[in-house]
Design a protein around this motif. Structure first.
Motif: not given
Length: 317
Positions: A149-160, A135-147
């Motif tokens: 798709s917004s086109g403004s994902l911070d590099k630090f957040l992406e790396k985290t 569940k945690q893996i799927q939640q993180n994947k969906r959140q990453l995809e959402a960020f």
């Protein structure tokens, strides 16, 4: 004459209720060894103790009583809930729940609870942990995809997020390796037998052995199908209500997914499953319906082979 003792258990205390000389007695004890010993003074050797499988809270008390040869029945909470509804009870208190459990025990045949082995307990805990990690893996994947798709994902957040995902995947892999090791020790022969069925792999064989406790929980394959959640659910009444049929998903979601995936390969390599696929396809059945039917067939084959303690035979009659 034996009495039926109903217990409603929680993290810190447990409520006890039983009928004695046409009146109901009630007690509350701490959910620890001191309370267990106090309860023991109320129980005779012929009595039954009935409780719900409330998370892991019931386990120490059930183990304590069982080790002293007291007959213990641990029932599914949903069964008790449905019984309470049929009795039209509206009150919901610990005291009332304990009495309801005792009344249930007086009306139905009780099955004695047996303590599982240490390996089986470890496997159940690891299995629960893997489900949470998934569940945690799927939640993180969906959140990453959402960020993203917004086109403004911070590099630090992406790396985290990616680092968290990597750690979760590694932890999951370690637990699955340990599960496989324990499963081989506990259910080695059964897993090997089930794996001989074309279409069923190691992970599915291991999960089936675990959730059925080496297929000792069930007397026939229909009970297993209902437990997994593949039983058909028909919704019809009179001439006007004719709902669409579905499977009853009140069972184990993870093993359903595994069996559904197994049906994809079984329709090609498993003789009886291939014949079923061709027959249902010719009748115009949807692909999803056919896959569920094949998953049911695989469950029947696994149950038969586990009970017979033998390997799969393609032309067996």
């Amino acid at each position: 004459m034996c009495k039926i003792i109903g217990i409603d258990i929680s993290k810190q205390t447990f409520d006890v209720s039983f009928k004695r000389k046409e009146r109901w007695d009630y007690f509350v004890f701490p959910n620890e060894e001191k309370g267990f010993k106090q309860l023991l003074n109320l129980i005779e050797q012929v009595d039954w103790v009935v409780m719900e499988a409330s998370g892991s809270y019931y386990f120490p008390l059930a183990t304590f009583l069982s080790s002293r040869n007291i007959k213990v029945c641990v029932e599914n909470p949903l069964v008790i809930k449905r019984f309470s509804q049929t009795m039209l009870y509206r009150a919901k208190t610990d005291k009332k729940d304990a009495r309801t459990i005792a009344e249930y025990g007086e009306k139905y045949d009780l099955k004695q609870w047996e303590q599982e082995s240490e390996n089986c307990t470890k496997l159940r805990h690891l299995y629960t942990r893997v489900e949470l990690l998934n569940k945690q893996i799927q939640q993180n994947k969906r959140q990453l995809e959402a960020f993203e798709s917004s086109g403004s994902l911070d590099k630090f957040l992406e790396k985290t997020i990616k680092k968290d995902l990597s750690n979760l995947e590694k932890t999951k892999h370690k637990i699955e390796v340990e599960m496989e090791r324990l499963a081989k020790q506990q259910y080695g022969q059964t897993i090997e037998n089930i794996e001989s069925i074309p279409g069923i792999g190691r992970k599915t064989a291991m999960m089936l052995s675990l959730i059925t406790d080496n297929f000792k929980k069930f007397e026939n394959y229909k009970q297993l199908i209902a437990y997994v959640g593949f039983s058909p659910r028909i919704y019809q009444s009179g001439t006007s209500v004719k709902g669409k049929g579905h499977i009853c998903k009140m069972g184990k979601a993870q093993i359903r997914k595994l069996l559904y995936m197994c049906s994809w390969s079984a329709k090609h390599c498993n003789k009886t499953c291939k014949e079923m696929y061709d027959r249902l396809k010719s009748l115009g059945k949807p692909e999803r319906v056919i896959k569920i039917a094949i998953a049911n067939k695989l469950l029947k084959q696994a149950f038969a082979i586990a009970k017979a303690n033998g390997k799969y035979q393609e032309n067996y009659c």
